[in-house]
Design an enzyme around this catalytic site. Sequence first.
Site, PDB file in Angstrom:
ATOM      1  N   ARG A 181       0.810  -1.219   0.000  1.00 37.73           N
ATOM      2  CA  ARG A 181       0.000   0.000   0.000  1.00 37.73           C
ATOM      3  C   ARG A 181       0.845   1.271   0.000  1.00 37.73           C
ATOM      4  O   ARG A 181       0.311   2.373  -0.100  1.00 37.73           O
ATOM      5  CB  ARG A 181      -0.942   0.021   1.211  1.00 37.73           C
ATOM      6  CG  ARG A 181      -2.040  -1.030   1.131  1.00 37.73           C
ATOM      7  CD  ARG A 181      -3.018  -0.878   2.274  1.00 37.73           C
ATOM      8  NE  ARG A 181      -4.078  -1.872   2.216  1.00 37.73           N
ATOM      9  CZ  ARG A 181      -5.192  -1.753   1.532  1.00 37.73           C
ATOM     10  NH1 ARG A 181      -5.397  -0.658   0.818  1.00 37.73           N
ATOM     11  NH2 ARG A 181      -6.112  -2.699   1.546  1.00 37.73           N
TER      12      ARG A 181
ATOM     13  N   ARG B  12     -23.025   0.565  -5.697  1.00 36.99           N
ATOM     14  CA  ARG B  12     -23.154  -0.721  -5.012  1.00 36.99           C
ATOM     15  C   ARG B  12     -24.278  -0.667  -3.977  1.00 36.99           C
ATOM     16  O   ARG B  12     -24.437   0.296  -3.257  1.00 36.99           O
ATOM     17  CB  ARG B  12     -21.841  -1.097  -4.324  1.00 36.99           C
ATOM     18  CG  ARG B  12     -21.921  -2.438  -3.585  1.00 36.99           C
ATOM     19  CD  ARG B  12     -20.562  -2.959  -3.188  1.00 36.99           C
ATOM     20  NE  ARG B  12     -19.783  -2.011  -2.389  1.00 36.99           N
ATOM     21  CZ  ARG B  12     -18.579  -2.285  -1.891  1.00 36.99           C
ATOM     22  NH1 ARG B  12     -18.023  -3.454  -2.135  1.00 36.99           N
ATOM     23  NH2 ARG B  12     -17.926  -1.377  -1.186  1.00 36.99           N
TER      24      ARG B  12
ATOM     25  N   ARG C 172     -23.887   1.228   1.614  1.00 35.50           N
ATOM     26  CA  ARG C 172     -22.974   1.315   2.749  1.00 35.50           C
ATOM     27  C   ARG C 172     -22.433   2.733   2.884  1.00 35.50           C
ATOM     28  O   ARG C 172     -22.300   3.452   1.896  1.00 35.50           O
ATOM     29  CB  ARG C 172     -21.804   0.341   2.578  1.00 35.50           C
ATOM     30  CG  ARG C 172     -22.218  -1.098   2.587  1.00 35.50           C
ATOM     31  CD  ARG C 172     -21.061  -2.072   2.549  1.00 35.50           C
ATOM     32  NE  ARG C 172     -19.756  -1.510   2.160  1.00 35.50           N
ATOM     33  CZ  ARG C 172     -18.668  -2.257   2.012  1.00 35.50           C
ATOM     34  NH1 ARG C 172     -18.730  -3.557   2.184  1.00 35.50           N
ATOM     35  NH2 ARG C 172     -17.533  -1.709   1.671  1.00 35.50           N
TER      36      ARG C 172
END
Length: 213
Positions: free
Chosen positions: A89, A123, A156
């Site tokens: 990352r 989503r 979400r």
Amino acid sequence: MADRSPRVLLLGPPGAGKGTQSGNIAEEYGVEHVTTGDALRANKDMETEYGTPREYMEAGDLVPDPVVNEIVEAALSDADGFVLDGYPRNRSQAEFLADVAELDAVVSLTVPREELVARLTGRRVCEDCGRNYHVDYDPPEQEGVCDDCGGALYQREDDTEEVVENRLEVFEENTRPVIEFYADREEFVEVDGDAAPDEVYERVRAAIDAADA
């Protein structure tokens, strides 16, 4: 690489399809799908110089790089071949990985930012069974209702546009240097991820197979 399974690093921003394509790679080539989250959960009680992952995870803190590095190294050492997703990352993790693992292909998925936002904000998740849908690409038969269990679908909190934009900014700041770290290497290839998943996978597979040529 011909005498062993491929070792693949898959890079790309949130929404680029890394999870989907990693799953395809793992299934076709019979290699381990290694993610940072799975590796940490599977080894949460592993003792390191900096403590165990569990201590950080239960406190809600970021697991320090040295702990993550040690956990990932352990996961890769047990795998004949692998597809690595979600690590490294940052540049220091990339430098560590270069010292402990030989990669056959580094595949970077590229997708326009507006498409990433559309993918992530569209989503929807069933509050009962957890199935994922997308308002444009994979909608339920009845709007707002899960096909499988009839549960209500919701967005979400981390899929709202404000949060998605922030996630993409974090990627640019932290993970873009990882792509730059690999960009000049022979095993690095950019793959256009702005297409249907099956079409993208054909491109990914071609990149992996080219590394074995």
